[in-house]
Write an enzyme that holds these catalytic residues in place. Structure first.
Site, PDB file in Angstrom:
ATOM      1  N   TYR A   1      33.102  53.742  30.520  1.00 44.95           N
ATOM      2  CA  TYR A   1      33.651  53.348  31.559  1.00 44.95           C
ATOM      3  C   TYR A   1      32.457  53.031  32.694  1.00 44.95           C
ATOM      4  CZ  TYR A   1      35.244  54.343  36.418  1.00 44.95           C
ATOM      5  OH  TYR A   1      35.631  54.012  37.659  1.00 44.95           O
TER       6      TYR A   1
ATOM      7  N   SER B   1      31.804  51.409  41.465  1.00 46.42           N
ATOM      8  CA  SER B   1      31.875  52.754  41.267  1.00 46.42           C
ATOM      9  C   SER B   1      30.287  53.346  41.261  1.00 46.42           C
ATOM     10  CB  SER B   1      32.481  53.216  40.133  1.00 46.42           C
ATOM     11  OG  SER B   1      32.424  54.700  39.636  1.00 46.42           O
TER      12      SER B   1
END
Ligand code: NDP
Ligand code: 8X3
Length: 259
Positions: free
Chosen positions: A159, A146
Site C-alpha cells: 500500500y 496518503s
C-alpha cells in the site's frame, strides 16, 4: 455563469462521497463513478437536491477499456468535448483507491497486491489519461495520496509503495501538464475514519474500529474541505501538495492514543 464540471472517482463512500456533496453545495456539477451502483445513485440523488446536475457511470477503475468508455459516456452526458472551445472538464478528483491486508510483505497475497497496485496506480493513471483531453487551460487535477506515500510503516509495504507511486506520478503529471495550464495537486491524509479500514481488514469491523480507538481521526468532511480549498484557489495558484493529519498523529509512526 454555468456551473463547472468535476469528475470524482470513488464517490460511493468516504472522501469521494463527502467531496461530491460539498462540491454540489459549492456550485459544481458532478460526474461520479465507482463500482457500487446503488450507493453511487444515492449520493447522486442527494447532490441533485443540493442543486447540482449529476451524471453517474459505474465501472471498475482497474479496467482500462471500461475507464475509457465510462469517461466518454460521462463527457457526452455533460456536453463536454475534446479540445479547446466548448465546455471543459474543469476538475478531476482522482480519489478511488484502497488498502487490502496489512502484514509482512513475505506473507502477502498476490490478489491483495494486484488489487492495490491495479487500482491505486494503474487505475489512477488510466483515469487521468482518459480525462486530460477534455481538460483545458485552467482545469485542475487532484490526486488522493496518503501519509503512506510520504512515509513507510510496518505492514504497509505494498500500500505504501502504491501511494509513493501516486506521490511520484503527481509530480510527474504536474511537469507533463504545465505547458497546458492544467494544475496538479496531491492531498495526503493521515488516519481518517471511512470504510478504508473495513476494506483493508476484509470486513473485520472490530479490527477496523480498533484503528481509530483512543484518538480523534480525520473525518471524510475534513478531506472534502481540503479538496474544495484546492479547487477554489485563483487561477494563478496551484496547491501542489497538502499533508493533513489528525492532531493526535504526528507521523505515520507517532499516534497519541488516550488510554
Ligand atoms: P473508502 O473505502 O470509503 O472509499 C474508497 C472509494 O474507492 C469507494 O468509493 C470505492 O467504491 C472506490 N474504489 C475502490 N476500488 C475501486 C475500483 N477498483 N474501481 C472503482 N472504484 C473503486 O475509503 P476512503 O474514502 O478513505 O479512500 C479514498 C482514497 O483516500 C483512497 O485512495 C485511499 O487510499 C485514500 N486515503 C485514505 C485514508 C484513510 O485513512 N481513510 C488516508 C489517506 C488516503 P466502490 O467500492 O463502490 O467501487
Ligand atoms: C491511509 C492512511 O496511515 O492507514 O492511507 O496508511 S494509513
Amino acid at each position: 455563469m454555468s456551473r463547472p464540471w468535476v469528475l470524482i472517482s470513488g464517490a460511493s463512500s468516504g472522501f469521494g462521497e463527502a467531496t461530491a456533496k460539498l462540491l454540489a453545495s459549492a456550485g459544481w456539477n458532478l460526474l461520479l463513478t465507482s463500482r457500487r451502483e446503488e450507493r453511487l445513485q444515492s449520493v447522486a440523488q442527494e447532490c441533485v437536491t443540493l442543486g447540482a446536475s449529476v451524471h453517474v457511470e459505474v465501472w471498475d477503475m482497474r479496467d482500462r477499456e471500461a475507464t475509457d468508455c465510462g469517461v466518454r459516456t460521462l463527457m457526452q452526458a455533460a456536453g463536454i468535448s475534446e479540445g479547446e472551445g466548448g465546455t471543459p472538464l474543469a476538475a478531476l478528483v482522482n480519489n478511488a483507491g484502497l488498502a487490502v491486508g496489512k502484514g509482512p510483505f513475505d506473507e502477502g497475497l498476490d490478489d491483495d497486491w494486484n488489487r492495490m497496485l491495479d487500482t491505486n496506480v494503474k487505475g489512477l493513471l488510466f483515469l487521468a489519461r482518459a480525462c486530460v483531453p477534455y481538460m483545458h487551460s485552467g482545469s485542475r487535477m487532484v490526486n488522493m495520496g496518503s501519509i503512506a506515500g510520504k512515509q513507510v510503516y510496518a505492514g504497509g509495504n505494498v500500500y505504501c509503495a502504491s501511494k509513493h507511486a501516486v506521490d511520484a506520478l503527481s509530480q510527474a503529471m504536474r511537469i507533463d501538464l504545465v505547458d497546458r495550464g492544467i494544475g496538479v495537486s496531491q492531498i495526503c491524509p493521515g488516519a481518517a475514519e471511512t470504510e478504508f479500514s473495513v476494506v483493508r481488514f476484509k470486513g473485520d469491523q472490530e479490527a477496523a474500529d480498533a484503528v481509530y480507538q483512543g484518538f480523534d481521526p480525520l473525518l471524510a468532511q475534513d478531506i472534502a474541505e481540503a479538496v474544495e480549498f484546492v479547487l477554489s484557489r485563483p487561477p494563478h495558484v496551484c496547491v501542489n501538495d497538502l499533508v493533513i493529519m489528525p492532531t493526535a498523529q504526528a507521523s505515520a509512526h507517532h499516534l497519541h492514543r488516550n488510554t
